[in-house]
Design a protein around this motif. Structure first.
Motif, PDB file in Angstrom:
ATOM      1  N   ARG A 312       0.805  -1.215   0.000  1.00  0.00           N
ATOM      2  CA  ARG A 312       0.000   0.000   0.000  1.00  0.00           C
ATOM      3  C   ARG A 312       0.840   1.267   0.000  1.00  0.00           C
ATOM      4  NH1 ARG A 312      -2.322  -3.828  -1.238  1.00  0.00           N
ATOM      5  NH2 ARG A 312      -4.475  -4.397  -0.718  1.00  0.00           N
ATOM      6  N   TYR A 313       2.128   1.118  -0.020  1.00  0.00           N
ATOM      7  CA  TYR A 313       3.071   2.217  -0.227  1.00  0.00           C
ATOM      8  C   TYR A 313       4.048   1.814  -1.323  1.00  0.00           C
ATOM      9  CZ  TYR A 313       2.355   5.406   3.773  1.00  0.00           C
ATOM     10  OH  TYR A 313       1.870   6.335   4.647  1.00  0.00           O
ATOM     11  N   ALA A 314       4.397   2.740  -2.174  1.00  0.00           N
ATOM     12  CA  ALA A 314       5.533   2.543  -3.073  1.00  0.00           C
ATOM     13  C   ALA A 314       6.811   2.817  -2.286  1.00  0.00           C
ATOM     14  CB  ALA A 314       5.431   3.489  -4.271  1.00  0.00           C
ATOM     15  N   PRO A 315       7.929   2.165  -2.637  1.00  0.00           N
ATOM     16  CA  PRO A 315       9.159   2.337  -1.861  1.00  0.00           C
ATOM     17  C   PRO A 315       9.602   3.787  -1.725  1.00  0.00           C
ATOM     18  CG  PRO A 315       9.390   0.505  -3.378  1.00  0.00           C
ATOM     19  CD  PRO A 315       8.092   1.169  -3.712  1.00  0.00           C
ATOM     20  N   LEU A 333      13.874  -1.092   1.012  1.00  0.00           N
ATOM     21  CA  LEU A 333      12.502  -0.637   0.749  1.00  0.00           C
ATOM     22  C   LEU A 333      11.902  -1.363  -0.454  1.00  0.00           C
ATOM     23  CD1 LEU A 333      12.957   3.207   1.283  1.00  0.00           C
ATOM     24  CD2 LEU A 333      11.846   1.596   2.838  1.00  0.00           C
ATOM     25  N   GLU A 334      12.688  -1.509  -1.495  1.00  0.00           N
ATOM     26  CA  GLU A 334      12.178  -2.190  -2.694  1.00  0.00           C
ATOM     27  C   GLU A 334      11.904  -3.662  -2.427  1.00  0.00           C
ATOM     28  OE1 GLU A 334      14.991  -1.333  -5.733  1.00  0.00           O
ATOM     29  OE2 GLU A 334      14.222   0.699  -6.104  1.00  0.00           O
ATOM     30  N   ARG A 335      12.781  -4.291  -1.628  1.00  0.00           N
ATOM     31  CA  ARG A 335      12.563  -5.694  -1.313  1.00  0.00           C
ATOM     32  C   ARG A 335      11.321  -5.846  -0.432  1.00  0.00           C
ATOM     33  NH1 ARG A 335      16.003 -10.015  -1.830  1.00  0.00           N
ATOM     34  NH2 ARG A 335      16.895  -8.619  -3.408  1.00  0.00           N
ATOM     35  N   ALA A 336      11.143  -4.938   0.519  1.00  0.00           N
ATOM     36  CA  ALA A 336       9.949  -5.002   1.375  1.00  0.00           C
ATOM     37  C   ALA A 336       8.679  -4.882   0.537  1.00  0.00           C
ATOM     38  CB  ALA A 336      10.006  -3.905   2.439  1.00  0.00           C
ATOM     39  N   ALA A 337       8.664  -3.924  -0.385  1.00  0.00           N
ATOM     40  CA  ALA A 337       7.479  -3.738  -1.214  1.00  0.00           C
ATOM     41  C   ALA A 337       7.230  -4.939  -2.128  1.00  0.00           C
ATOM     42  CB  ALA A 337       7.616  -2.461  -2.047  1.00  0.00           C
ATOM     43  N   SER A 338       8.312  -5.620  -2.515  1.00  0.00           N
ATOM     44  CA  SER A 338       8.171  -6.756  -3.438  1.00  0.00           C
ATOM     45  C   SER A 338       7.551  -7.970  -2.773  1.00  0.00           C
ATOM     46  CB  SER A 338       9.543  -7.145  -4.007  1.00  0.00           C
ATOM     47  OG  SER A 338      10.334  -7.832  -3.033  1.00  0.00           O
ATOM     48  N   LEU A 339       7.472  -7.961  -1.436  1.00  0.00           N
ATOM     49  CA  LEU A 339       6.897  -9.108  -0.728  1.00  0.00           C
ATOM     50  C   LEU A 339       5.388  -9.154  -0.849  1.00  0.00           C
ATOM     51  CD1 LEU A 339       8.971  -8.937   2.594  1.00  0.00           C
ATOM     52  CD2 LEU A 339       9.385 -10.408   0.616  1.00  0.00           C
ATOM     53  N   ALA A 340       4.777  -8.057  -1.279  1.00  0.00           N
ATOM     54  CA  ALA A 340       3.308  -7.948  -1.269  1.00  0.00           C
ATOM     55  C   ALA A 340       2.688  -8.828  -2.340  1.00  0.00           C
ATOM     56  CB  ALA A 340       2.890  -6.498  -1.481  1.00  0.00           C
TER      57      ALA A 340
END
Length: 342
Positions: A312-315, A333-340
């Motif tokens: 629900r957030y972009a990195p 941040l990019e890896r965290a967002a990629s988990l979605a």
């Protein structure tokens, strides 16, 4: 005392929601009478539950696109006052029980607005159908009959993402042929069945690991994954219909944060540039390589971190505090967002 202290702290969320096992109902009050720290934390949790059950105050953390992304601040006093008590479950399933109760409280407010766009290309009806499908793998593994027929018929070697996308599309298409009320009833029945399983009540039974949605985790942590997704989609629906949905109670939120951090650390692996990651109000972790000095520091609010992991957030949009190598921070941040996958 230390052992009792640690055990009671793990039970405080269940205590606040009235979800203690009978064997623990005497232990917690006795400890709270002796321990000021636990008593203060218990009082904060009970106040959170009180707010969840009564009229809401000012809006909580902003949504992923800032204040304009959330409609005018209505609240959920009537729905939340009528929210049924959460199921009596073990601590690992308490966040899911609370998330299910929260969504059940919200849905009457969405009646008549089932076609309101919510997220992706889903309206409220489709989002409920998606949750029906999303709970299905854990329900199936725990012996609960599939609510939507026919069940998924797909080759065992199909990548889990493809299998999941096909199943959720099939379930949404199926549910569009039924009334929203029927979809809600099946989702609620499946959720209640999950919360009635022995694994939701017995931490030992929930300790065995299974692979679902591409992740091999203990069943206890799969219950946390279900809590995570249910809360995120409840927030999606709330914003879509102009209602402010509170974040999970603090103890539940931190259970979700710790799980997300562990999965993020595994995803980054041992060779990523090391970053000291902190969640405000909580712990710190070094993510990435342990064989070289930390290159950067990253701090996120716990709700913002969960929304980032939930897609629900972009990195580059998530509010954050940083220091050091921006490339290393961006990698986290990019890896965290990629988990979605929500």
């Amino acid at each position: 005392m230390t052992k009792d202290h640690d055990e009671v702290r793990d039970l405080l969320a269940a205590w606040a929601f009235g979800a203690l096992e009978p064997a623990d109902e005497k232990k917690v009050p006795l400890h709270l009478a002796e321990c000021e720290d636990c008593a203060a934390e218990a009082e904060r949790l009970r106040e959170t539950v009180r707010l969840l059950d009564g009229p809401q105050g000012p809006q909580g953390p902003q949504g992923p696109q800032g204040p304009q992304a959330r409609p005018a601040a209505e609240t959920l006093p009537l729905a939340l006052r009528s929210r049924r008590a959460t199921a009596r479950v073990a601590a690992h399933a308490a966040p899911y029980a609370a998330a299910v109760a929260g969504l059940k409280a919200l849905l009457p407010e969405a009646a008549g607005r089932w076609s309101t766009p919510v997220v992706h290309d889903w309206d409220v009806h489709a989002t409920l159908a998606h949750l029906l499908a999303a709970d299905e793998p854990l329900a199936d593994r725990l012996g609960i009959d599939t609510r939507v027929r026919p069940p998924l018929d797909i080759d065992a070697d199909t990548p889990w993402e493809d299998a999941w996308n096909r199943r959720t599309a099939d379930v949404i298409a199926h549910e569009y042929g039924r009334t929203p009320e029927e979809t809600v009833a099946d989702w609620a029945a499946q959720a209640d069945a999950l919360l009635a399983t022995p694994e939701a009540h017995d931490p030992e039974l929930a300790a065995h690991a299974v692979t679902l949605m591409g992740m091999r985790l203990p069943v206890a942590e799969h219950f946390l994954v279900r809590a995570f997704e249910t809360w995120v989609h409840t927030d999606d629906i709330g914003r879509a219909v102009g209602l402010s949905v509170p974040p999970p109670p603090e103890a539940h939120l931190w259970q979700l944060v710790r799980l997300a951090v562990r999965i993020l650390g595994l995803s980054l692996g041992p060779t990523a540039p090391p970053v000291l990651f902190a969640v405000t109000g909580g712990d710190e972790w070094v993510l990435g390589s342990e064989d070289e000095p930390v290159r950067a520091e990253l701090t996120l609010n716990p709700v913002d971190f969960c929304l980032l992991v939930g897609g629900r957030y972009a990195p580059d949009e998530v509010p954050r505090g940083t220091n050091g190598d921006e490339g290393a921070v961006r990698n986290v941040l990019e890896r965290a967002a990629s988990l979605a996958w929500l």
